[in-house]
Structure formats: structure tokens, C-alpha cells
Enzyme design. Structure first.
Site: not given
Lengths: 418, 372
Positions: A134-135, A41
Site C-alpha cells: 500500500d505504499e 501511502d
């Protein structure tokens, strides 16, 4: 106990500092070399990209979000100290942190950074399940021989490379299943690396609140609370059959999760369920002309994404949020799936026209769902609308022009309505 | 109110009433049937506020009166009673119950006052005529498969009944379409129907009407106004609001210049379409028709699941043609053909195709092709 230096990637037997570079960023865990399911993350992703691209912002609290009426989509850690959080209304965030710099999201820049991270991940393993820009979950099982290093080492290298090459930091959670990996990545943010091993799973989970369990939202939490279940230890006191009797299917899942069991696989192509776009207005509006222009533009964005992914949807949804935050959604099933702006727009505009509610609205959204491949899309014309076939052909032609000369090379006059 | 009635008569009268009643509704009285007894007759009235049905049956009325009870429950009770039973309905105004007695069975049902029952406002019908049941049956049966279920195009959620001009003069015409297929069915204009306003008869009404039309020789009295339509036999009267909308101009949808003519045995054709469509698992199964000199090849190619092909001997004398259709649509229109061969008239693979039975222009169907 095996240990790993997160700065120089030296492996050694546990000690407070790295014997090679003297760094204190040492990761030591008895199962360090055996675990292979990870969750990565990025830390304050949008804000980090902004700070990287504009170093002048580095020491200022930064909020990424839309206008004074929007909400915070991401804020940097400086702003978080002041209590600003994601999804907080902007006026509230600015009350907490008046000195914050607010920038509008630049999605293309984030998508670009996300792609760079993704390609770094791809050199680690093909089993990647992105959850957002983003993860992502990564399954590194069986990659140790290939890389000549344990998954933990490769993951530490990934975050190190992200920092040096992209100027972005991320936190990693490493465990034996997705659920625990996801919890772990959140434990030590930012620039974190947490490990939850098999041995310690039960002890680790026991004191945690039930809300950390995957699938437990406010409603389930309230239901659990009524049953006197607040922590996972409470949950463990229940018999599996009793949980199922009381909570149905959810009970079975709660039971397994509370034991630290999660058999979901890291799924490379988590199937997209819907494509939607929405926009919040600067001022609440019920102006039909303005709404119409927005519906067109949103339909166009939805259609663009559907076309890029070779998908089409059978259901068109119109989402309206009224000035008093009441949410209205209206949907319409189409006789055959579509990926065309024209058809999405017409369905959404019909839905608006037939909505008994007259606004004013603060947000409008358009989406398609019930997705299938585009080979089944727009295959039959409409008897009652012979022009539809021509409009579809015109749209395809315009798409070809935009492909060649850029996105704004040709646009509909309707898209200019505002 | 106190009356006795033969079980079979009562069951028949209630059957129609309970089917009009909506299973799920928020207004309790709408779940009830209004029973009115007077003279030697009892009537059962049910409504969903859009449709009202009144069914009259002979009964031995000892005490006139009226009340309302749950239509579904009363129907269920009567259905389960033994054949040939004599059923007594006795209203006890004091307890607010209706007692149903037959043989050794006794039931007591809660009632709601008759005053609460919404009776549809009567209206002036501008046009009244009568038609044979079998004529109306053909008109609606052959059209109803094409009714749209799309709620945003609510004006397509019914059959458009109106007066028009056919090959041999004025006709009573029923049209239904969902934008993918269209059915246009004509019958000679019954006397007195001239000047009838065109109305869109809702899907549910079409279904209810069908139950009045089983007896070939029965004569149905039809009354039409701008807002309502009524179909009546001596025993049953069905009144319905019509859809408040404008039916689109369907005439421009019906192709007139299609020249490529295919003639095929409809039953064989339907069976073949059904067979080849089996291999496709998609919701809208596309069947490709490849036509050549007296030869029709039906094929389905579903990359994920498989492929199928079947050849049929047909009468076709035009240029080669390949055209795709939704299998379901083909099956539905082919099943409308019952006497002669099905005749398809094509233009190109992108244009609407016309289908009719032999050269009979009183029932034509249009279907939109699919890209395959």
C-alpha cells in the site's frame, strides 16, 4: 503562489477556494510545480478494502488481524479514534474498542487492489519503488512535458482516480527527496497531500524529533538521547566530524538527513533480500507433529513465492517465538541455493530438531535469504540422499499440475497434518 | 617449579599446545597451558575439552611442580626470544606468577592453579596398533578436503576411520564426504587394528594430527575406543573425542557400474579447469565437460560476465557426453592425483562420477555432477 484544486484539478493563483468548482480542497505552495519526488501511502489500506467490499461495515470500527491471539495488522480510522494501533495485540485492541468488527486479512484481495493502484502509478512514471502493498515512492522528474502537467497535478489525479475507480483513498507527500516525501505523506492523513519545498526544508525539519529520521530506531534514539539530541535542531548544532566520531557511519547519515539531504534514488527494483512466511498459533504448542505440518506448509508458501519470482536462497531460517515472547532464530547455509519446498522443509525441520529449546511456541516462521537467481538453484544432487533428485522431480511435476488445475489440485499428505 | 629449557625445544612443544587452545572461549583456564615439571622432563598440556594434547620435552628441572599460564602469550614470548637462548621458567607460588627469563629479558605471567585445569578422563582403549606416519598422513591428507562444514549434518564434520575390506584384503580406511564429493582412502591394515571400532575423527583433530605426521619414518601409536581416539609419538600425545554420530553408509554412494572412461593428465586438467572457471563470478562455478572421441572441451558460460572454452587431448573412446561439475570440486579432486593420470568413470550427466589415480583402487573419489 501556484495552487491546485484537488477535486477538479484546476490550476490557479492561490485563493481559499477553487475558482472553478468552489471546493476548499486547495493545495497551494510556492514550489508546487517544481517538486517531483513523491511518496504515496494508502489510508488504512486493508480496512479500506474490507469496507469497500462490504459496505455494511462502513460505519463500524474495523480491525483487520488474525484471531484473538494475533495482532492488529490494520484498523480503520474509527478504530484509531479509540486508540487502536497497528501491531497492537488483539486483546488490547478489543479492550480499547470492544464494539470493533474484527476480520481476518484477505491477502489476495489486497494484492489485487495493490496491483490496480500499481498500474495507475505506472501510467504516471516507470520509476516506482514499492515499499509494501500500500505504499510506494514515485519519481516524476521529467514527466511534466509528457503529461502536459506538473507532477503535483498528476499525483492529485492519481488519488482522485483511486477514489473514484477503486474506492480507496491515499495520502501523498511531495518533496525533493525520498526522506522528506515519506515524512510529508504522513502529515495530513487521511486523504492528504503535503508538500515540503526546498526553501522551507530546514525550518520544517528543525523542531521535529530525531525519531522521524530514516534509520533511527529505538536503539539509535536512545544513543542520541544520551548525547542530548532530541530534535533535529539539536542535531544541527553538532559538527559533522563530531557526529561521525560518536556515531560512526550512522553519524554521517544523520548529518545529511538533518540538513534535509537524501541522495537515495527511487529504485524500481529494490532487491528482495529474503522471502519468509510465519504463522501464529491459536494456542501455544510444542507438539512436534503439529510444528512439522506448519513447517511444511510455510516452506511450501516460501517456495511458491521464490518460484514465482525466479529466485532461490542459499540460507534457510527457522524463526520461533516462545510463549514468553522470546524470539529464537536458527539458520543454516546450504551448499547450493534452493527454491524447492522439499529442501527448505528439510533444512527447517533439521533446525527445529536440533533446537535445544522445547517450546511451547506461539509463532513459527520459515524463510530463505541470501537470494540469487534460480538458474543457480538446485543444480547438484546429494550423494547421500539419492532420493532427493527424485523428490525434486516430483515437486516440479506437482507444480506443473497445480499450474494447470489450480493450487489445491495436488497437495502433500504432510500438508494436512495439524 | 623451576626449570631451564632450550628455546627451540620449548617453542616446538608450545606450538602444538597453543593451536589446540581456542582463541575465543569463555572459560579462562582453557586459554592456559598446564606445565608440569618432574624428573628430567617437562610436559605441556592444553585442551579445548574435545581435544587434549600433551607435549613432553627434556628439561633441567631444579624444582618439580606444576602451574598454568596463557598458552598463546607464553608461545608468543618464546617465539620472539633469540634463537639458541636458554629459557628459565620459575613459578612463584606466593605471587601467583610465572617468571620467564632468557638472557636479559624477564617476563612475568599471571597463573591459574593447576587444580582448575580440566584433565581429560582417561579411558579404556579397545584397540591399539601402530602405523607409520606417512601412511596415516596419506589417509587423512587425501580425505580431509571432502569433510563437510554443514553443522546440521554434524556426523559428516570429520573423517570416518574404520576397518574394511579392499581389493587385496583388509584395510584401514578413511572416508570423508559433504554430500557433493566423497573421498575413500585405503591403507593395508596395520597389525593389531582388527576389530577396531569405526570412529569419526573431527575436522580439528585431523588438523592437529597432521602436525605429528611430518616425519616419514616416525611410528605413531594409535589407540581407539568407541568415544575417543589417541595418536601418540614418544614426545606428543593427542587425544580427542570422536563425533558421536553414525556415519552414513557410503558404500552405496560409490558407483560400480560406470563404464565411460576418461583418462587425462591431472595437472593439465586442473590448470585448464582453473583457467576457464575464471570468467564465472558465481559462488559455485559450473564447468561443462564435453567429451568426444579422444577430445575433452571444458567450457564455462556465465551469461552476466562471459564465456570460456579450452580443449584438451585425452583418452576417451565412449559415446559423446556432456556433464557439468562445480569447478572447485574438480580442482580439489584433481589435486589429489600425484603419480599417474587421473581416470574418470562416468555414467550419465546426472549420476555420480568416480575418479581415481590410474587403476589404483586404494584412493577413489566420487563427485556429484551439476546441472548446466
Amino acid at each position: 503562489m501556484p495552487a491546485l484544486c484537488r477535486d477538479c484539478l484546476t490550476q490557479f493563483q492561490a485563493g481559499p477556494r477553487c475558482p472553478a468548482c468552489r471546493s476548499p480542497r486547495v493545495l497551494a505552495h510556492p514550489e508546487l510545480t517544481q517538486l517531483s519526488i513523491a511518496h504515496m501511502d494508502c489510508d488504512a489500506f486493508y480496512a479500506s478494502v474490507e469496507k469497500r467490499d462490504n459496505p455494511a461495515l462502513r460505519d463500524h470500527p474495523l480491525i483487520v488481524g488474525g484471531g484473538t491471539r494475533g495482532v492488529v495488522s490494520t484498523c480503520c480510522y474509527l478504530a484509531r479514534i479509540k486508540g487502536v494501533r497497528s501491531a497492537m495485540p488483539m486483546f488490547q485492541a478489543l479492550k480499547l474498542c470492544p464494539e470493533a468488527v474484527v476480520v481476518k486479512p484477505r491477502m489476495p484481495a489486497y494484492a489485487e487492489a495493490s496491483r490496480a493502484i500499481r498500474s495507475m502509478m505506472e501510467s504516471l512514471t516507470p520509476a516506482i519503488e514499492p515499499l509494501s502493498l500500500d505504499e510506494a515512492f514515485l519519481d516524476l522528474t521529467g514527466t511534466a512535458r509528457l503529461h502536459g502537467a506538473a507532477p503535483a497535478v498528476m499525483l492529485a489525479k492519481l488519488t482522485k482516480d483511486m477514489e473514484t475507480e477503486l474506492g480507496l483513498t491515499g495520502s501523498v507527500g511531495l518533496s525533493h527527496n525520498k526522506f522528506l516525501a515519506k515524512i510529508a505523506s504522513d502529515l495530513d492523513k487521511p486523504r492528504g497531500f503535503s508538500v515540503v519545498g526546498r526553501e522551507e526544508t530546514a525550518a520544517f525539519l528543525r523542531p521535529k524529533p530525531v525519531r522521524i529520521l530514516w534509520g533511527v530506531g529505538t536503539a539509535t534514539q536512545a544513543a542520541l538521547d544520551r548525547a542530548g539530541i532530541r530534535t533535529i535542531a539539536d542535531l544541527l548544532r553538532w559538527d559533522k566530524t563530531d557526529l561521525i566520531a560518536r556515531f560512526g557511519q550512522m553519524g554521517e547519515r544523520l548529518f545529511s538527513l538533518a540538513q534535509g539531504q537524501d541522495h537515495r534514488r527511487v529504485n524500481r527494483d529494490e532487491k528482495l533480500k529474503s522471502i519468509s512466511k510465519e504463522t501464529t498459533f491459536f494456542e501455544d504448542t510444542s507438539d512436534p507433529d503439529l510444528l512439522d505440518g506448519h513447517i511444511w506448509r510455510l516452506s511450501e508458501q516460501v517456495a511458491d513465492r521464490a518460484k514465482a519470482r525466479q529466485l532461490s536462497g542459499r540460507t534457510v531460517t527457522l524463526k520461533l517465538k516462545r510463549g514468553d515472547f522470546q524470539l529464537l532464530t536458527r539458520r543454516q547455509s546450504l551448499s547450493d541455493p534452493t527454491q524447492l519446498t522439499d529442501r527448505i522443509y528439510r533444512a527447517a525441520a533439521d533446525l527445529l530438531g536440533q533446537s535445544a529449546d522445547k517450546g511451547p511456541y506461539r509463532l513459527i516462521g520459515v524463510g530463505i535469504s541470501d537470494l540469487v537467481g534460480d538458474d543457480q538453484a538446485d543444480v547438484s544432487g546429494d550423494l547421500l540422499d539419492p532420493q532427493a533428485t527424485k523428490r525434486a522431480a516430483a515437486e516440479r511435476a506437482a507444480d506443473a499440475i497445480r499450474e494447470k488445475f489450480g493450487k489445491d489440485a495436488i497437495i502433500k499428505g504432510r500438508a494436512l497434518k495439524s | 617449579m623451576k626449570l631451564s629449557i632450550e628455546r627451540a625445544t620449548l617453542l616446538k612443544a608450545l606450538a602444538q599446545a597453543q593451536s589446540v587452545v581456542e582463541r575465543r572461549n569463555t572459560i579462562p583456564i582453557l586459554a592456559n597451558v598446564l606445565i608440569e615439571a618432574d624428573g628430567a622432563q617437562v610436559s605441556f598440556r592444553a585442551t579445548d575439552l574435545d581435544i587434549e594434547v600433551v607435549d613432553r620435552a627434556p628439561a633441567m628441572v631444579e624444582r618439580a611442580g606444576a602451574t598454568t599460564v596463557s598458552a598463546v602469550m607464553l608461545h608468543e614470548i618464546v617465539r620472539k626470544l633469540p634463537d639458541g637462548a636458554l629459557v628459565s621458567l620459575i613459578e612463584d607460588a606466593a605471587s601467583g606468577r610465572l617468571t620467564i627469563m632468557a638472557g636479559r629479558s624477564t617476563f612475568s605471567l599471571a597463573t591459574l592453579p593447576r587444580e582448575d585445569f580440566p584433565v581429560m578422563a582417561s579411558s579404556e582403549y579397545s584397540s591399539n596398533f601402530s602405523a607409520k606416519a606417512n601412511v596415516l598422513r596419506r589417509l587423512f591428507d587425501k580425505a580431509k578436503f571432502a569433510i563437510s562444514t554443514e553443522e546440521t549434518r554434524y556426523y559428516l564434520n570429520g573423517v570416518y576411520m574404520h576397518v574394511s575390506t579392499g581389493e587385496d584384503g583388509p584395510v584401514l580406511r578413511c572416508v570423508a564426504t559433504d554430500g557433493h564429493r566423497l573421498a575413500r582412502i585405503d591403507a593395508p591394515l596395520p597389525e593389531g587394528a582388527q576389530g577396531m571400532p569405526g570412529v569419526i575423527v573431527p575436522r580439528k583433530t585431523v588438523g592437529e594430527l597432521r602436525k605429528l605426521l611430518d616425519d616419514d619414518d616416525a611410528t605413531i601409536a594409535v589407540s581407539v575406543s568407541e568415544t575417543k581416539v589417541r595418536f601418540a609419538t614418544p614426545a606428543i600425545q593427542l587425544t580427542s573425542k570422536v563425533i558421536d554420530g553414525t556415519f552414513p553408509d557410503y558404500t552405496r554412494v560409490i558407483p560400480t557400474g560406470n563404464t565411460r572412461r576418461l583418462e587425462v593428465d591431472a595437472t593439465e586438467f586442473a590448470k585448464a579447469v582453473d583457467r576457464v572457471a575464471t570468467v564465472s563470478s558465481e559462488r559455485s562455478r559450473a564447468v561443462k565437460l564435453s567429451l568426444d572421441e579422444d577430445r575433452l572441451v571444458l567450457s564455462v558460460n556465465a551469461p552476466d560476465s562471459g564465456a570460456a572454452e579450452e580443449e584438451l587431448a585425452v583418452a576417451y573412446g565412449d559415446e559423446r557426453l556432456e556433464i557439468g561439475f562445480n569447478a572447485k570440486y574438480l580442482l580439489e579432486i584433481a589435486s589429489q592425483v600425484d603419480r599417474e593420470n587421473a581416470v574418470f568413470l562416468f555414467n550419465s550427466s546426472g549420476d555420480p562420477t568416480l575418479m581415481r589415480e590410474g587403476n589404483d583402487m586404494s584412493a577413489v573419489y566420487v563427485v556429484m555432477p551439476m546441472r548446466v
